[in-house]
Design a protein around this motif. Structure first.
Motif, PDB file in Angstrom:
ATOM      1  N   ILE A 132       0.871  -1.181   0.000  1.00  0.00           N
ATOM      2  CA  ILE A 132       0.000   0.000   0.000  1.00  0.00           C
ATOM      3  C   ILE A 132       0.902   1.223   0.000  1.00  0.00           C
ATOM      4  O   ILE A 132       1.642   1.471   0.956  1.00  0.00           O
ATOM      5  CB  ILE A 132      -0.931  -0.007   1.232  1.00  0.00           C
ATOM      6  N   GLU A 159     -11.349  -4.143   5.364  1.00  0.00           N
ATOM      7  CA  GLU A 159     -10.789  -4.462   4.046  1.00  0.00           C
ATOM      8  C   GLU A 159      -9.298  -4.121   3.992  1.00  0.00           C
ATOM      9  O   GLU A 159      -8.499  -4.854   3.413  1.00  0.00           O
ATOM     10  CB  GLU A 159     -11.543  -3.713   2.949  1.00  0.00           C
ATOM     11  N   LEU A 160      -8.932  -3.001   4.625  1.00  0.00           N
ATOM     12  CA  LEU A 160      -7.521  -2.600   4.648  1.00  0.00           C
ATOM     13  C   LEU A 160      -6.690  -3.602   5.441  1.00  0.00           C
ATOM     14  O   LEU A 160      -5.581  -3.973   5.017  1.00  0.00           O
ATOM     15  CB  LEU A 160      -7.395  -1.204   5.254  1.00  0.00           C
ATOM     16  N   GLN A 163      -6.187  -6.633   3.330  1.00  0.00           N
ATOM     17  CA  GLN A 163      -5.266  -6.344   2.233  1.00  0.00           C
ATOM     18  C   GLN A 163      -3.821  -6.342   2.716  1.00  0.00           C
ATOM     19  O   GLN A 163      -2.926  -6.877   2.039  1.00  0.00           O
ATOM     20  CB  GLN A 163      -5.613  -4.994   1.601  1.00  0.00           C
ATOM     21  N   LYS A 166      -2.718  -9.931   3.299  1.00  0.00           N
ATOM     22  CA  LYS A 166      -2.529 -10.647   2.041  1.00  0.00           C
ATOM     23  C   LYS A 166      -1.245 -10.237   1.335  1.00  0.00           C
ATOM     24  O   LYS A 166      -0.560 -11.062   0.736  1.00  0.00           O
ATOM     25  CB  LYS A 166      -3.728 -10.402   1.118  1.00  0.00           C
ATOM     26  N   GLN A 167      -0.918  -8.945   1.378  1.00  0.00           N
ATOM     27  CA  GLN A 167       0.185  -8.412   0.570  1.00  0.00           C
ATOM     28  C   GLN A 167       1.503  -8.283   1.318  1.00  0.00           C
ATOM     29  O   GLN A 167       2.540  -8.042   0.675  1.00  0.00           O
ATOM     30  CB  GLN A 167      -0.207  -7.032   0.014  1.00  0.00           C
ATOM     31  N   LYS A 199     -11.584 -14.475   2.948  1.00  0.00           N
ATOM     32  CA  LYS A 199     -10.583 -13.752   2.170  1.00  0.00           C
ATOM     33  C   LYS A 199      -9.193 -14.368   2.322  1.00  0.00           C
ATOM     34  O   LYS A 199      -8.420 -14.442   1.350  1.00  0.00           O
ATOM     35  CB  LYS A 199     -10.555 -12.277   2.586  1.00  0.00           C
ATOM     36  N   SER A 203      -7.164 -16.061  -0.889  1.00  0.00           N
ATOM     37  CA  SER A 203      -5.878 -15.500  -1.319  1.00  0.00           C
ATOM     38  C   SER A 203      -4.716 -16.469  -1.122  1.00  0.00           C
ATOM     39  O   SER A 203      -3.593 -16.201  -1.565  1.00  0.00           O
ATOM     40  CB  SER A 203      -5.587 -14.198  -0.560  1.00  0.00           C
TER      41      SER A 203
END
Length: 308
Positions: A132, A159-160, A163, A166-167, A199, A203
């Motif tokens: 991000i 959601e953040l 994310q 996941k990343q 999620k 992922s």
């Protein structure tokens, strides 16, 4: 010698009061046997001479003043840990809820942790890439430090958080299999908890994630335990298995509200907005568990999320 104390002095909300107890200590684990034969867990929340106040994790419904038996275990609350916890889902007090059976522990750790000696801390300098840009460029997430995210009701902080989990990855020249995520959710609805699990499964990162989920309809007392269980897990993975651990905790406001409710039930004098006066030192006892230690290659990094 193990002593069973029969009968209670008082029941107040999720608290029970006993008189005539010798040798009790703060944070000590307690077994509570109901008249029906069922067992519940608790911990000593207050000691005043020979009177103790006990938090009951599952609530005080059906507990009787007369025939309830209480046994002190002589140690603080511990959590069972092993390398097999990666990919598992637990409730807020560390019990498995993924139908994969109990954890066979290689080690049991006090959920309250032990303070890191400032002299033994390593100066943080490597980072965790979140993918991000606003974080990586403007507020880089450094290993061994903490980076709070402030949100408000209706904003997409869940959601953040997903994310980031996941990343997240280490620097390009490092082995990312050595990165683990400990995800703690406090006071979330069932659909939000299902969203987190779905999620992570979709992922493909679930095998490196340890989840602690405290639902909105779970006992409030369990909400106070959730971040402590998560951080004890992170310390085990980092300092026993030499992994780099990212701890994501959402939402710390739910934790603060649970602490306020617990403080009120104990009859403590409230501070600003009804929160106890020790709220900020209690937060510090969680946030200061991030860090890196001399002689250990692992690290504990925190992202606490707060809704304003």
């Amino acid at each position: 010698m193990v002593i069973n104390y029969v009968g209670l002095k008082e029941i107040s909300g999720s608290l029970i009061v006993l008189d005539g107890v010798k040798g009790a200590s703060y944070e000590e684990v307690v077994d509570i046997k109901l008249g029906s034969g069922n067992y519940r867990k608790g911990r000593v929340a207050q000691v005043d001479g020979d009177r103790i106040v006990v938090q009951v994790f599952e609530g005080t419904q059906s507990i009787s003043l007369d025939d309830t038996k209480v046994k002190l275990q002589g140690h603080p609350m511990e959590i069972s840990l092993s390398p097999e916890i990666l990919g598992r889902v637990f409730n807020g007090s560390g019990e498995p809820i993924d139908n994969l059976g109990r954890v066979f522990p290689q080690k049991k750790m006090n959920i309250n942790g032990t303070p890191i000696n400032p002299i033994s801390r390593i100066y943080p300098q490597n980072y965790i890439n979140t993918g991000i840009s606003s974080i990586d460029v403007l507020s880089t997430l450094i290993r061994g430090q903490k980076l709070p995210i402030f949100s408000s009701s209706g904003m997409k902080h869940n959601e953040l958080a997903v994310q980031i989990a996941k990343q997240a990855k280490l620097a390009d020249d490092e082995d990312n299999s050595n990165l683990a995520i400990v995800f703690a959710a406090m006071g979330v609805k069932n659909d939000v908890a299902d969203y987190f699990k779905r999620k992570f499964d979709e992922s493909g990162v679930s095998e490196r994630v340890v989840m602690y989920l405290n639902l909105l309809n779970d006992p409030v007392i369990e909400r106070i335990l959730t971040p402590r269980c998560a951080l004890a897990t992170a310390e085990y993975l980092a300092f026993e298995l030499d992994m780099h651990v990212l701890v994501i905790m959402t939402d710390m406001t739910s934790y603060a509200e649970a602490l306020r409710e617990f403080s009120s039930s104990k009859g403590e004098i409230p501070g600003r907005k009804g929160y106890p006066g020790y709220l900020y030192s209690d937060f510090a006892s969680l946030y200061e568990r991030a860090g890196m230690v001399k002689g250990k290659t692992g690290s504990v990094t925190q992202i606490p999320i707060l809704t304003m």
